[in-house]
Design a protein around this motif. Structure first.
Motif, PDB file in Angstrom:
ATOM      1  N   SER A 335       0.839  -1.200   0.000  1.00  0.00           N
ATOM      2  CA  SER A 335       0.000   0.000   0.000  1.00  0.00           C
ATOM      3  C   SER A 335       0.869   1.241   0.000  1.00  0.00           C
ATOM      4  CB  SER A 335      -0.920   0.009   1.219  1.00  0.00           C
ATOM      5  OG  SER A 335      -1.623   1.243   1.317  1.00  0.00           O
ATOM      6  N   SER A 336       0.366   2.285  -0.663  1.00  0.00           N
ATOM      7  CA  SER A 336       1.059   3.565  -0.651  1.00  0.00           C
ATOM      8  C   SER A 336       0.652   4.413   0.549  1.00  0.00           C
ATOM      9  CB  SER A 336       0.748   4.338  -1.942  1.00  0.00           C
ATOM     10  OG  SER A 336      -0.650   4.595  -2.035  1.00  0.00           O
ATOM     11  N   ILE A 337      -0.353   3.937   1.309  1.00  0.00           N
ATOM     12  CA  ILE A 337      -0.857   4.726   2.440  1.00  0.00           C
ATOM     13  C   ILE A 337      -0.867   3.946   3.750  1.00  0.00           C
ATOM     14  CG2 ILE A 337      -3.275   4.112   1.977  1.00  0.00           C
ATOM     15  CD1 ILE A 337      -4.045   6.934   2.842  1.00  0.00           C
ATOM     16  N   MET A 338      -1.004   2.614   3.687  1.00  0.00           N
ATOM     17  CA  MET A 338      -1.096   1.802   4.911  1.00  0.00           C
ATOM     18  C   MET A 338       0.239   1.127   5.183  1.00  0.00           C
ATOM     19  SD  MET A 338      -4.888   0.120   4.358  1.00  0.00           S
ATOM     20  CE  MET A 338      -4.725  -0.039   2.584  1.00  0.00           C
ATOM     21  N   PRO A 339       0.984   1.582   6.172  1.00  0.00           N
ATOM     22  CA  PRO A 339       2.314   1.024   6.445  1.00  0.00           C
ATOM     23  C   PRO A 339       2.252  -0.454   6.819  1.00  0.00           C
ATOM     24  CG  PRO A 339       1.969   3.098   7.617  1.00  0.00           C
ATOM     25  CD  PRO A 339       0.642   2.676   7.081  1.00  0.00           C
ATOM     26  N   GLY A 340       3.186  -1.197   6.310  1.00  0.00           N
ATOM     27  CA  GLY A 340       3.309  -2.600   6.680  1.00  0.00           C
ATOM     28  C   GLY A 340       2.354  -3.536   5.985  1.00  0.00           C
ATOM     29  N   LYS A 341       1.502  -3.026   5.115  1.00  0.00           N
ATOM     30  CA  LYS A 341       0.519  -3.880   4.448  1.00  0.00           C
ATOM     31  C   LYS A 341       1.207  -4.714   3.369  1.00  0.00           C
ATOM     32  CE  LYS A 341      -4.281  -3.603   2.878  1.00  0.00           C
ATOM     33  NZ  LYS A 341      -4.272  -4.658   1.875  1.00  0.00           N
ATOM     34  N   ILE A 342       0.907  -6.005   3.359  1.00  0.00           N
ATOM     35  CA  ILE A 342       1.433  -6.933   2.362  1.00  0.00           C
ATOM     36  C   ILE A 342       0.255  -7.624   1.686  1.00  0.00           C
ATOM     37  CG2 ILE A 342       2.905  -8.929   1.923  1.00  0.00           C
ATOM     38  CD1 ILE A 342       4.453  -6.480   2.881  1.00  0.00           C
ATOM     39  N   ASN A 343       0.240  -7.644   0.371  1.00  0.00           N
ATOM     40  CA  ASN A 343      -0.877  -8.206  -0.377  1.00  0.00           C
ATOM     41  C   ASN A 343      -0.473  -9.477  -1.145  1.00  0.00           C
ATOM     42  OD1 ASN A 343      -2.550  -6.076   0.425  1.00  0.00           O
ATOM     43  ND2 ASN A 343      -1.834  -4.781  -1.257  1.00  0.00           N
ATOM     44  N   PRO A 344      -1.451 -10.325  -1.448  1.00  0.00           N
ATOM     45  CA  PRO A 344      -1.177 -11.563  -2.201  1.00  0.00           C
ATOM     46  C   PRO A 344      -1.053 -11.274  -3.698  1.00  0.00           C
ATOM     47  CG  PRO A 344      -3.507 -11.461  -1.700  1.00  0.00           C
ATOM     48  CD  PRO A 344      -2.878 -10.243  -1.058  1.00  0.00           C
ATOM     49  N   THR A 345      -0.032 -10.517  -4.065  1.00  0.00           N
ATOM     50  CA  THR A 345       0.046  -9.960  -5.407  1.00  0.00           C
ATOM     51  C   THR A 345       0.275 -11.013  -6.489  1.00  0.00           C
ATOM     52  OG1 THR A 345       2.356  -9.436  -4.907  1.00  0.00           O
ATOM     53  CG2 THR A 345       0.741  -7.667  -4.684  1.00  0.00           C
ATOM     54  N   GLN A 346       1.014 -12.065  -6.162  1.00  0.00           N
ATOM     55  CA  GLN A 346       1.220 -13.104  -7.178  1.00  0.00           C
ATOM     56  C   GLN A 346      -0.104 -13.780  -7.532  1.00  0.00           C
ATOM     57  OE1 GLN A 346       3.983 -13.807  -8.966  1.00  0.00           O
ATOM     58  NE2 GLN A 346       4.898 -12.035  -7.945  1.00  0.00           N
ATOM     59  N   SER A 347      -0.943 -14.006  -6.536  1.00  0.00           N
ATOM     60  CA  SER A 347      -2.263 -14.577  -6.810  1.00  0.00           C
ATOM     61  C   SER A 347      -3.115 -13.612  -7.618  1.00  0.00           C
ATOM     62  CB  SER A 347      -2.979 -14.936  -5.505  1.00  0.00           C
ATOM     63  OG  SER A 347      -2.473 -16.139  -4.971  1.00  0.00           O
ATOM     64  N   GLU A 348      -3.017 -12.322  -7.296  1.00  0.00           N
ATOM     65  CA  GLU A 348      -3.793 -11.339  -8.033  1.00  0.00           C
ATOM     66  C   GLU A 348      -3.366 -11.282  -9.494  1.00  0.00           C
ATOM     67  OE1 GLU A 348      -4.389  -8.500  -4.090  1.00  0.00           O
ATOM     68  OE2 GLU A 348      -3.032  -7.884  -5.708  1.00  0.00           O
ATOM     69  N   ALA A 349      -2.052 -11.339  -9.719  1.00  0.00           N
ATOM     70  CA  ALA A 349      -1.550 -11.344 -11.092  1.00  0.00           C
ATOM     71  C   ALA A 349      -2.040 -12.578 -11.843  1.00  0.00           C
ATOM     72  CB  ALA A 349      -0.026 -11.283 -11.097  1.00  0.00           C
ATOM     73  N   MET A 350      -2.010 -13.721 -11.161  1.00  0.00           N
ATOM     74  CA  MET A 350      -2.473 -14.953 -11.795  1.00  0.00           C
ATOM     75  C   MET A 350      -3.958 -14.870 -12.139  1.00  0.00           C
ATOM     76  SD  MET A 350      -1.866 -17.971 -12.973  1.00  0.00           S
ATOM     77  CE  MET A 350      -0.374 -18.731 -12.295  1.00  0.00           C
ATOM     78  N   VAL A 351      -4.753 -14.316 -11.248  1.00  0.00           N
ATOM     79  CA  VAL A 351      -6.185 -14.173 -11.525  1.00  0.00           C
ATOM     80  C   VAL A 351      -6.404 -13.322 -12.773  1.00  0.00           C
ATOM     81  CG1 VAL A 351      -8.313 -13.101 -10.688  1.00  0.00           C
ATOM     82  CG2 VAL A 351      -6.989 -14.599  -9.182  1.00  0.00           C
ATOM     83  N   MET A 352      -5.684 -12.227 -12.888  1.00  0.00           N
ATOM     84  CA  MET A 352      -5.841 -11.370 -14.065  1.00  0.00           C
ATOM     85  C   MET A 352      -5.393 -12.075 -15.338  1.00  0.00           C
ATOM     86  SD  MET A 352      -4.929  -7.490 -12.790  1.00  0.00           S
ATOM     87  CE  MET A 352      -3.366  -7.875 -12.006  1.00  0.00           C
ATOM     88  N   VAL A 353      -4.297 -12.815 -15.248  1.00  0.00           N
ATOM     89  CA  VAL A 353      -3.839 -13.589 -16.403  1.00  0.00           C
ATOM     90  C   VAL A 353      -4.915 -14.580 -16.833  1.00  0.00           C
ATOM     91  CG1 VAL A 353      -2.243 -15.441 -17.075  1.00  0.00           C
ATOM     92  CG2 VAL A 353      -1.364 -13.333 -16.064  1.00  0.00           C
ATOM     93  N   CYS A 354      -5.506 -15.261 -15.874  1.00  0.00           N
ATOM     94  CA  CYS A 354      -6.519 -16.268 -16.195  1.00  0.00           C
ATOM     95  C   CYS A 354      -7.765 -15.628 -16.801  1.00  0.00           C
ATOM     96  CB  CYS A 354      -6.869 -17.071 -14.951  1.00  0.00           C
ATOM     97  SG  CYS A 354      -5.504 -18.087 -14.347  1.00  0.00           S
ATOM     98  N   ILE A 355      -8.155 -14.470 -16.296  1.00  0.00           N
ATOM     99  CA  ILE A 355      -9.280 -13.746 -16.894  1.00  0.00           C
ATOM    100  C   ILE A 355      -8.975 -13.412 -18.349  1.00  0.00           C
ATOM    101  CG2 ILE A 355     -10.536 -11.553 -16.849  1.00  0.00           C
ATOM    102  CD1 ILE A 355     -10.238 -11.637 -13.766  1.00  0.00           C
ATOM    103  N   GLN A 356      -7.762 -12.953 -18.605  1.00  0.00           N
ATOM    104  CA  GLN A 356      -7.362 -12.600 -19.969  1.00  0.00           C
ATOM    105  C   GLN A 356      -7.407 -13.824 -20.881  1.00  0.00           C
ATOM    106  OE1 GLN A 356      -6.622  -9.535 -21.100  1.00  0.00           O
ATOM    107  NE2 GLN A 356      -6.228 -10.253 -23.176  1.00  0.00           N
ATOM    108  N   VAL A 357      -6.903 -14.948 -20.394  1.00  0.00           N
ATOM    109  CA  VAL A 357      -6.881 -16.168 -21.206  1.00  0.00           C
ATOM    110  C   VAL A 357      -8.296 -16.633 -21.525  1.00  0.00           C
ATOM    111  CG1 VAL A 357      -6.236 -18.616 -21.210  1.00  0.00           C
ATOM    112  CG2 VAL A 357      -4.614 -16.883 -20.400  1.00  0.00           C
ATOM    113  N   ILE A 358      -9.180 -16.586 -20.539  1.00  0.00           N
ATOM    114  CA  ILE A 358     -10.565 -16.995 -20.781  1.00  0.00           C
ATOM    115  C   ILE A 358     -11.213 -16.095 -21.830  1.00  0.00           C
ATOM    116  CG2 ILE A 358     -12.847 -17.169 -19.710  1.00  0.00           C
ATOM    117  CD1 ILE A 358     -11.362 -18.069 -17.130  1.00  0.00           C
ATOM    118  N   GLY A 359     -10.926 -14.792 -21.766  1.00  0.00           N
ATOM    119  CA  GLY A 359     -11.442 -13.876 -22.771  1.00  0.00           C
ATOM    120  C   GLY A 359     -10.875 -14.170 -24.154  1.00  0.00           C
ATOM    121  N   GLU A 360      -9.578 -14.438 -24.224  1.00  0.00           N
ATOM    122  CA  GLU A 360      -8.962 -14.727 -25.520  1.00  0.00           C
ATOM    123  C   GLU A 360      -9.454 -16.057 -26.076  1.00  0.00           C
ATOM    124  OE1 GLU A 360      -4.862 -12.153 -25.424  1.00  0.00           O
ATOM    125  OE2 GLU A 360      -4.744 -14.179 -24.636  1.00  0.00           O
ATOM    126  N   ASP A 361      -9.782 -16.991 -25.202  1.00  0.00           N
ATOM    127  CA  ASP A 361     -10.360 -18.247 -25.675  1.00  0.00           C
ATOM    128  C   ASP A 361     -11.720 -18.009 -26.309  1.00  0.00           C
ATOM    129  OD1 ASP A 361     -10.802 -21.234 -25.778  1.00  0.00           O
ATOM    130  OD2 ASP A 361     -12.415 -20.646 -24.418  1.00  0.00           O
TER     131      ASP A 361
END
Length: 485
Positions: A335-361
């Motif tokens: 986060s740019s505002i909440m100190p110490g916050k850690i997010n599951p970013t690799q999972s988020e990236a994977m979800v977006m990739v999968c959405i893109q693939v389903i659309g391209e299919d």
């Protein structure tokens, strides 16, 4: 009979030391092209007519097309239809294309002729001019190597473009997606084996359920990926069939006898992959069925990976106000505002990739339905979608493995706390007390904020000794021996 002329191929570095424009010609007349590029008139026309967006034809397709042109030069040279010295020069240029050394000379957009004619001619022109340069000729003269008569000998865009599509698709799968996704499955399986004895509460409908082990849960993830990859490998089979040899409409007009079989054999030799000639060129050129099925298999993998990625996000939610059973690596600030916050970013990236693939299919399936008579004319969008989907799925699999899965650890305290608080352990009481009495105990515990054990003993339905013998989470998970993944 020996060739009447044997020009010596020179060791000329890639590139044209020239400025301004030069004049090239095609069947429609003269066109000015950049003097420092190998492409010719048809490529230049395409750049003007199809400057739509900034989506360029995938470089992987050009590399695959290099194999097609090299194989054609070798087959035509061996049969005597092409002078050996010409074949050698074309092969040298094709090798440079395969290696990516000519990428700057393949500038065309995805949105072009649906047959890929402009891309085929782009290859023909670039390889022709590069071969002319190697032979000491004048670039743009079409002498002594002609883009149509020599580089494109025995071929049509209608059979070479689908052939290059299949080669590019196979190489992308074999070299990137499959090994990276398999490595991800291996990493998940290793975690499953590590955590096979860690009992946790299961969840169905996002609600508490009966126990299982973390290892059992993760074995399901690994098996999902392996099943999806098996689907990809099944779909690969049809991609090994090549349309080349069918020429314009599948009849093989202007192609030498056995050209399709000879080309497939040579491409198989060059790529070290089991390519064969398509048994029915009419189907191979009029349809995109093999690519549609292959793309659907990528969708299947995306569906599995999205489920896994979302489970990881849920399991790692918190760290104090969520489930918090899984602790993911801390890769970057969240986060740019909440100190110490850690997010599951690799999972988020994977979800977006999968959405893109389903659309391209979806787009690919629609494109596959648009064939008319002897040709499907939506090929560029299909190969662009497929290669893009395979590439991002492979990359996302690698990043998830390295930056999320391998460094993930369990929060044993949270897992034990959830297990102890769950009311669904009452399922073990059903065989002994019956469903109705077990339900009474659950409702009492929930309404009076009691533990399951406290509610069970207060009900008078069971003794403490019998309860402790019956409600044992470790006994409720079934066998936890060798996992089947």
């Amino acid at each position: 009979m020996p060739d009447p002329v044997h020009p010596a191929m020179q060791k000329i570095p890639i590139g044209i030391d020239a400025i301004g424009m030069r004049r090239e010609t095609d069947s429609m007349g003269a066109v000015d092209v950049p003097a420092n590029r190998y492409w010719g008139a048809q490529t230049q026309r395409s750049l003007a007519h199809f400057a739509i967006g900034d989506d360029l034809m995938p470089k992987a397709l050009h590399h695959a097309y290099g194999y097609v042109k090299k194989a054609a030069a070798l087959v035509n040279g061996a049969s005597g239809h092409l002078a050996h010295w010409k074949a050698k020069a074309i092969c040298r240029a094709a090798d440079e294309a395969i290696a990516g050394k000519l990428d700057d000379h393949f500038p065309l957009y995805v949105w072009q002729s649906g047959s890929g004619t402009q891309t085929n001619m782009n290859l023909n022109e670039v390889l022709s001019n590069r071969a002319i340069q190697l032979l000491g000729g004048e670039i743009g003269s079409k002498m002594p190597v002609h883009p149509n008569d020599d580089v494109n000998m025995g071929q049509s865009s209608n059979d070479t473009f689908p052939t290059a599509m299949h080669i590019a698709a196979i190489l992308e799968l074999e070299n990137r997606l499959l090994p990276r996704a398999e490595a991800l499955a291996d990493a998940i399986e290793a975690k499953a084996e590590e955590w096979i004895d860690v009992v946790k509460i299961g969840r169905t409908h996002l609600q508490d359920a009966v126990p299982l082990t973390v290892g059992q849960e993760w074995s399901g993830y690994a098996r999902q990926i392996r099943d999806a990859l098996a689907g990809v490998r099944r779909a690969e089979g049809a991609l090994f069939e090549l349309a080349v040899g069918g020429a314009a409409v599948g009849t093989g007009l202007n192609a030498p006898p056995n050209f399709g079989a000879d080309m497939a054999a040579k491409i198989a030799e060059l790529t070290e992959r089991p390519f064969v000639t398509a048994p029915n060129k009419f189907a191979a050129q009029a349809s995109l069925d093999a690519m549609v099925c292959a793309m659907a298999s990528l969708r299947g993998l995306a569906v599995a990976l999205m489920k896994i990625a979302n489970d990881m996000r849920w399991l790692a939610s918190g760290p104090r106000c969520g489930l918090g059973e899984l602790i993911l690596p801390e890769n970057e600030p969240g986060s740019s505002i909440m100190p110490g916050k850690i997010n599951p970013t690799q999972s988020e990236a994977m979800v977006m990739v999968c959405i893109q693939v389903i659309g391209e299919d979806t787009a690919t399936a629609f494109a596959g339905s648009q064939g008319n008579f002897e040709l499907n004319t939506t090929r560029p969008i299909v190969i662009n979608n497929f290669l893009h989907s395979a590439r991002i799925l492979g990359d996302a699999s690698e990043k998830m493995r390295v930056y999320q899965i391998e460094g993930a650890v369990l929060n044993h305290a949270a897992i034990k706390a959830f297990l102890a608080r769950s009311l669904m352990l009452a399922t073990a009481l059903t065989p002994l007390l019956g469903y109705d009495k077990a339900a009474i105990i659950v409702h009492k515990a929930a309404s009076e904020n009691l533990s399951l054990k406290e509610a069970a003993l207060a009900s008078g339905f069971i003794s403490e000794k019998l309860y402790d013998e019956t409600v044992d989470p470790q006994k409720m998970v079934g066998p936890v021996g060798a996992l089947s993944v």
